[in-house]
Each structure stands twice: as C-alpha cells, then as structure tokens.
Motif scaffolding. Structure first.
Motif, PDB file in Angstrom:
ATOM      1  N   TYR A 125       0.804  -1.215   0.000  1.00 13.87           N
ATOM      2  CA  TYR A 125       0.000   0.000   0.000  1.00 13.87           C
ATOM      3  C   TYR A 125       0.843   1.274   0.000  1.00 13.87           C
ATOM      4  O   TYR A 125       0.320   2.362   0.215  1.00 13.87           O
ATOM      5  CB  TYR A 125      -0.948  -0.012   1.211  1.00 13.87           C
ATOM      6  N   VAL A 126       2.154   1.111  -0.282  1.00 11.15           N
ATOM      7  CA  VAL A 126       3.083   2.241  -0.450  1.00 11.15           C
ATOM      8  C   VAL A 126       3.008   3.193   0.749  1.00 11.15           C
ATOM      9  O   VAL A 126       2.702   4.382   0.606  1.00 11.15           O
ATOM     10  CB  VAL A 126       2.829   2.996  -1.771  1.00 11.15           C
ATOM     11  N   ILE A 127       3.249   2.656   1.922  1.00 15.93           N
ATOM     12  CA  ILE A 127       3.316   3.449   3.153  1.00 15.93           C
ATOM     13  C   ILE A 127       4.796   3.544   3.507  1.00 15.93           C
ATOM     14  O   ILE A 127       5.347   2.705   4.219  1.00 15.93           O
ATOM     15  CB  ILE A 127       2.489   2.809   4.272  1.00 15.93           C
ATOM     16  N   SER A 128       5.445   4.576   3.003  1.00 20.15           N
ATOM     17  CA  SER A 128       6.907   4.634   2.974  1.00 20.15           C
ATOM     18  C   SER A 128       7.527   4.645   4.357  1.00 20.15           C
ATOM     19  O   SER A 128       8.547   3.981   4.583  1.00 20.15           O
ATOM     20  CB  SER A 128       7.362   5.870   2.187  1.00 20.15           C
ATOM     21  N   HIS A 129       6.946   5.386   5.309  1.00 18.41           N
ATOM     22  CA  HIS A 129       7.623   5.505   6.597  1.00 18.41           C
ATOM     23  C   HIS A 129       7.615   4.179   7.362  1.00 18.41           C
ATOM     24  O   HIS A 129       8.598   3.834   8.026  1.00 18.41           O
ATOM     25  CB  HIS A 129       6.992   6.622   7.434  1.00 18.41           C
ATOM     26  N   LEU A 130       6.538   3.395   7.245  1.00 23.23           N
ATOM     27  CA  LEU A 130       6.513   2.091   7.905  1.00 23.23           C
ATOM     28  C   LEU A 130       7.461   1.115   7.211  1.00 23.23           C
ATOM     29  O   LEU A 130       8.154   0.323   7.875  1.00 23.23           O
ATOM     30  CB  LEU A 130       5.099   1.521   7.924  1.00 23.23           C
ATOM     31  N   ARG A 131       7.501   1.163   5.898  1.00 16.88           N
ATOM     32  CA  ARG A 131       8.407   0.279   5.154  1.00 16.88           C
ATOM     33  C   ARG A 131       9.862   0.566   5.522  1.00 16.88           C
ATOM     34  O   ARG A 131      10.636  -0.358   5.795  1.00 16.88           O
ATOM     35  CB  ARG A 131       8.191   0.476   3.652  1.00 16.88           C
ATOM     36  N   THR A 132      10.235   1.839   5.576  1.00 15.26           N
ATOM     37  CA  THR A 132      11.614   2.185   5.906  1.00 15.26           C
ATOM     38  C   THR A 132      11.968   1.765   7.326  1.00 15.26           C
ATOM     39  O   THR A 132      13.067   1.246   7.578  1.00 15.26           O
ATOM     40  CB  THR A 132      11.843   3.693   5.734  1.00 15.26           C
ATOM     41  N   GLN A 133      11.049   1.962   8.270  1.00 13.21           N
ATOM     42  CA  GLN A 133      11.305   1.536   9.647  1.00 13.21           C
ATOM     43  C   GLN A 133      11.526   0.027   9.724  1.00 13.21           C
ATOM     44  O   GLN A 133      12.406  -0.451  10.449  1.00 13.21           O
ATOM     45  CB  GLN A 133      10.135   1.932  10.551  1.00 13.21           C
ATOM     46  N   ALA A 134      10.717  -0.724   8.986  1.00 10.97           N
ATOM     47  CA  ALA A 134      10.864  -2.186   9.001  1.00 10.97           C
ATOM     48  C   ALA A 134      12.197  -2.613   8.404  1.00 10.97           C
ATOM     49  O   ALA A 134      12.876  -3.504   8.946  1.00 10.97           O
ATOM     50  CB  ALA A 134       9.705  -2.833   8.248  1.00 10.97           C
ATOM     51  N   ILE A 135      12.595  -1.988   7.306  1.00  6.23           N
ATOM     52  CA  ILE A 135      13.872  -2.343   6.673  1.00  6.23           C
ATOM     53  C   ILE A 135      15.031  -2.010   7.603  1.00  6.23           C
ATOM     54  O   ILE A 135      15.969  -2.797   7.755  1.00  6.23           O
ATOM     55  CB  ILE A 135      14.022  -1.619   5.323  1.00  6.23           C
ATOM     56  N   LYS A 136      14.977  -0.842   8.236  1.00  7.39           N
ATOM     57  CA  LYS A 136      16.057  -0.458   9.154  1.00  7.39           C
ATOM     58  C   LYS A 136      16.180  -1.458  10.295  1.00  7.39           C
ATOM     59  O   LYS A 136      17.299  -1.795  10.720  1.00  7.39           O
ATOM     60  CB  LYS A 136      15.811   0.950   9.698  1.00  7.39           C
ATOM     61  N   HIS A 137      15.047  -1.929  10.802  1.00 11.56           N
ATOM     62  CA  HIS A 137      15.122  -2.909  11.890  1.00 11.56           C
ATOM     63  C   HIS A 137      15.692  -4.234  11.384  1.00 11.56           C
ATOM     64  O   HIS A 137      16.478  -4.881  12.099  1.00 11.56           O
ATOM     65  CB  HIS A 137      13.738  -3.145  12.497  1.00 11.56           C
ATOM     66  N   LEU A 138      15.323  -4.644  10.194  1.00 10.42           N
ATOM     67  CA  LEU A 138      15.886  -5.874   9.631  1.00 10.42           C
ATOM     68  C   LEU A 138      17.402  -5.787   9.536  1.00 10.42           C
ATOM     69  O   LEU A 138      18.113  -6.766   9.817  1.00 10.42           O
ATOM     70  CB  LEU A 138      15.301  -6.136   8.239  1.00 10.42           C
ATOM     71  N   THR A 139      17.918  -4.611   9.146  1.00  9.66           N
ATOM     72  CA  THR A 139      19.361  -4.484   8.961  1.00  9.66           C
ATOM     73  C   THR A 139      20.119  -4.478  10.278  1.00  9.66           C
ATOM     74  O   THR A 139      21.340  -4.598  10.281  1.00  9.66           O
ATOM     75  CB  THR A 139      19.713  -3.201   8.185  1.00  9.66           C
ATOM     76  N   GLN A 140      19.430  -4.344  11.408  1.00  6.78           N
ATOM     77  CA  GLN A 140      20.109  -4.448  12.690  1.00  6.78           C
ATOM     78  C   GLN A 140      20.577  -5.878  12.946  1.00  6.78           C
ATOM     79  O   GLN A 140      21.526  -6.101  13.697  1.00  6.78           O
ATOM     80  CB  GLN A 140      19.184  -3.989  13.818  1.00  6.78           C
ATOM     81  N   THR A 141      19.889  -6.847  12.337  1.00  6.75           N
ATOM     82  CA  THR A 141      20.292  -8.243  12.449  1.00  6.75           C
ATOM     83  C   THR A 141      20.988  -8.714  11.181  1.00  6.75           C
ATOM     84  O   THR A 141      22.068  -9.292  11.231  1.00  6.75           O
ATOM     85  CB  THR A 141      19.072  -9.133  12.736  1.00  6.75           C
ATOM     86  N   TRP A 142      20.389  -8.455  10.043  1.00  5.47           N
ATOM     87  CA  TRP A 142      20.920  -8.894   8.751  1.00  5.47           C
ATOM     88  C   TRP A 142      21.633  -7.690   8.142  1.00  5.47           C
ATOM     89  O   TRP A 142      21.119  -7.013   7.276  1.00  5.47           O
ATOM     90  CB  TRP A 142      19.785  -9.441   7.885  1.00  5.47           C
ATOM     91  N   SER A 143      22.849  -7.466   8.624  1.00  6.64           N
ATOM     92  CA  SER A 143      23.524  -6.183   8.465  1.00  6.64           C
ATOM     93  C   SER A 143      24.096  -5.989   7.064  1.00  6.64           C
ATOM     94  O   SER A 143      24.393  -6.943   6.348  1.00  6.64           O
ATOM     95  CB  SER A 143      24.641  -6.062   9.498  1.00  6.64           C
ATOM     96  N   TYR A 144      24.295  -4.702   6.733  1.00  4.60           N
ATOM     97  CA  TYR A 144      24.945  -4.331   5.477  1.00  4.60           C
ATOM     98  C   TYR A 144      26.396  -3.914   5.712  1.00  4.60           C
ATOM     99  O   TYR A 144      27.086  -3.525   4.766  1.00  4.60           O
ATOM    100  CB  TYR A 144      24.178  -3.202   4.774  1.00  4.60           C
ATOM    101  N   ASP A 145      26.876  -3.947   6.957  1.00  4.36           N
ATOM    102  CA  ASP A 145      28.295  -3.679   7.203  1.00  4.36           C
ATOM    103  C   ASP A 145      28.860  -4.729   8.150  1.00  4.36           C
ATOM    104  O   ASP A 145      28.133  -5.434   8.848  1.00  4.36           O
ATOM    105  CB  ASP A 145      28.530  -2.261   7.719  1.00  4.36           C
ATOM    106  N   LEU A 146      30.174  -4.814   8.145  1.00  3.77           N
ATOM    107  CA  LEU A 146      30.839  -5.890   8.872  1.00  3.77           C
ATOM    108  C   LEU A 146      30.724  -5.712  10.381  1.00  3.77           C
ATOM    109  O   LEU A 146      30.637  -6.693  11.126  1.00  3.77           O
ATOM    110  CB  LEU A 146      32.307  -5.948   8.444  1.00  3.77           C
ATOM    111  N   LYS A 147      30.716  -4.475  10.842  1.00  2.94           N
ATOM    112  CA  LYS A 147      30.571  -4.239  12.276  1.00  2.94           C
ATOM    113  C   LYS A 147      29.226  -4.758  12.776  1.00  2.94           C
ATOM    114  O   LYS A 147      29.141  -5.398  13.828  1.00  2.94           O
ATOM    115  CB  LYS A 147      30.706  -2.751  12.579  1.00  2.94           C
TER     116      LYS A 147
END
Length: 332
Positions: A125-147
């Motif tokens: 439903y193209v709700i950008s702020h919720l989508r971005t929040q969910a992606i950011k939380h995913l990257t806390q576990t499935w990270s995009y950097d080595l640290k």
C-alpha cells in the motif's frame, strides 16, 4: 450476499469509524485453519492520509457482495465496506501502526512475523515511513556492514536458546535470531528489499544443501499466518552455491592454515567464517610467543583486508548493487 453474522469484529473497531475494512485471506495456507472474514471499523481520513493507494481504493465503487440490511450492499451499519485480500492479523497490525506508530523488537520469532506483516503491507500500500522503519530494523540483524555482522554474531553466541512450539508436547529450541535465513530471504525477495539479501544468503550458505532441501529445521516448522515461504527459490539456489564455492571454502584453506588444526577444530560452524576469522586474528595478535611481531602484523593486515573484501563482495556475488548504493536507495 454474505451473512452479516459471519463478520467478526476485529481490532481496531472504532464506533465512530466511517469505513469498514473486511479482510479475506485467500493465501490458501494449509498449515492454519480457514477463518471467517474479519472487519476493522476505522476512519477513512486517517488511512488515506498515509497511503495514496488506500485513498484511491476507497474512492472506487465496491462490488455488490457485502453486508447490510438496506439497499446498498457495499455498506454496513452506515459505513462504507472495503474488501481487503490480506491476512487479518497483518491488516490489524498495519492499521494499529498507522494510528499508534510502530515499534519492532527481536525477542522471539513472533517479532519477526510481526515485522514481516508490516513490511509486506506497507510495501503493498506504499506506506513509505513504515516500510523504511521495518527495513532499518531488519538491517540491525541482517547487516549491510561488517561491524553490524560482528555485533549480531556476538549477541547470537551470548543469547540462550528460546523454547517455541505451537504444540506444547513437542517443544522446540530456537537460537537467536530465532528465524531461518530462508524466511528472511523470501520476505526480502517478495518486498523488493535488496539490502538484507547478501547477509541472509551468507548465513544460508552455512547450512548444508541437503538440510535446506529437506526443509525440516525447527525454525522452518513454526506455523504462523505471516510466515514467508520455507522453500529455497531456484535463483537463490544459484547464489547459495556461488557463496559456498567462492567464500567459505577458500577462507578456511587460505587464511586459517597458519593456526593449524588446533584452532580449526574449535570453530563453531554456525557462527560462520567471518566470526572465526575475527577470533583467529585476536588469538594471533595475543600470541607473542608463537608469532613474531612482523608475522602478527602481516597476518592482521592480510586477513583483515580479506575479511573486509569478502564482505564488500557479497552483494556482487548475489547479483546486487554495492552496499552503499542499496543503503542510499533503501534507507535514506
């Protein structure tokens, strides 16, 4: 016309709401029993404010298939009725997030399923702020950097296993982060989230292919309406093979050889070679008797550079843009 008594009032149900969303799950899942339609009485203006897709849906004429005791079959108790082909629990969570905001956690597998539903519907439903929040939380576990990768592994090693089972007679022990990489990978593919794909594929490469094909891991057996597919897609099978061939095998043979079988035998396989390389570097740097200063320095430089390069190359192995490109496009 459907029987109004078959409509279950869901949460939220505002008495002053002016529109009713009726959720009809047509996913066809055989793991969970079929349930009657669930209605959510909400405010048209609140939802329209957050999503142009929903706003346009509310303006379209609805088919003559819904409930009422008056002549307008698209109304119920004076409210406009909209049929939503979504899982009821996911629609409920999405609507409540639009009213109250959203907070994500990683305390159990249910937290992942909650996020999966929010991400799936906020994408739809193209709700950008919720989508971005969910992606950011995913990257806390499935990270995009080595640290971030190192931090996740450190937490995984320190976190006790958690009991989880839909059947209390057959309890399962799930280790942090409680969800199988296949589920993360398939959720990412279905919602076009690329930035977690390399990390998910990397962790997937730590599982033997025979285990993945059997799909009998306890994390894959958990039943939930929001669970992504448990099957490895053909394109990701290719990526899995590339990572196994180009990554972990060479890492063990080329970079761990100096420490010999003693260190190799202590490797905890489920933590992966990135973590093992880091542990090996630490042990070499502290072993002042077994290695001269020059060798310790060269080892730290060479192996550290390889470790970083291996991580930097993961997106390319998966056929994706570089980490910084995905970070700019999906997290900015």
């Amino acid at each position: 016309m459907d029987d109004p008594s078959s409509l279950t009032q869901g949460d939220p149900w505002f008495q002053d709401g002016n529109i009713i969303l009726v959720s009809r799950d047509e996913s066809g899942s055989s793991e969970l029993p079929e349930r009657p339609p669930v209605g959510f009485r909400v405010h048209r203006g609140v939802l329209s404010r957050h999503s142009e897709v929903l706003r346009d849906m509310f303006e379209l004429p609805q088919p003559d298939t819904m409930y009422d005791n008056d002549n307008d079959a698209s109304r119920y108790e004076g409210c406009q009725v909209i049929t939503m082909y979504d899982i009821p629990i996911e629609l409920s969570n999405l609507v409540k997030a639009l009213y109250d905001g959203v907070t994500f956690h990683n305390r159990s597998v249910d937290d992942f399923f909650y996020l999966a539903g929010i991400l799936r519907l906020s994408t739809k439903y193209v709700i950008s702020h919720l989508r971005t929040q969910a992606i950011k939380h995913l990257t806390q576990t499935w990270s995009y950097d080595l640290k971030g990768h190192d931090n996740m592994l450190d937490l995984a090693i320190r976190t006790p296993q958690l009991s989880y089972s839909s059947d209390p007679n057959t309890p399962s022990k799930l280790s942090y982060p409680y969800i199988h990489p296949i589920h993360v990978l398939n959720l990412a593919r279905s919602t076009n989230v690329r930035i977690v794909v390399p990390s998910a594929l990397y962790f997937l490469s730590l599982y033997p292919l025979t285990d993945l094909l059997r799909a009998d891991h306890p994390k894959l057996q958990v039943a939930h309406p929001s669970k992504p597919s448990s099957s490895l897609q053909p394109s990701d099978l290719v990526n899995y093979t590339l990572i196994c061939t180009n990554g972990t095998g060479r890492t063990c043979t080329r970079n761990f050889q100096r420490l010999g079988m003693r260190l190799a035998s202590s490797w905890v396989v489920r933590t992966g070679p990135f973590n093992f390389i880091g542990q090996t570097m630490s042990q070499v740097s502290q072993n002042t008797e077994g290695f001269c200063a020059a060798c310790r320095g060269d080892f730290a430089t060479d192996v550290g550079a390889f470790r970083q390069k291996f991580w930097d190359d993961l997106p390319a192995v998966c056929g994706l843009p570089a980490w910084d490109v995905m970070r700019e496009e999906e997290l900015s």
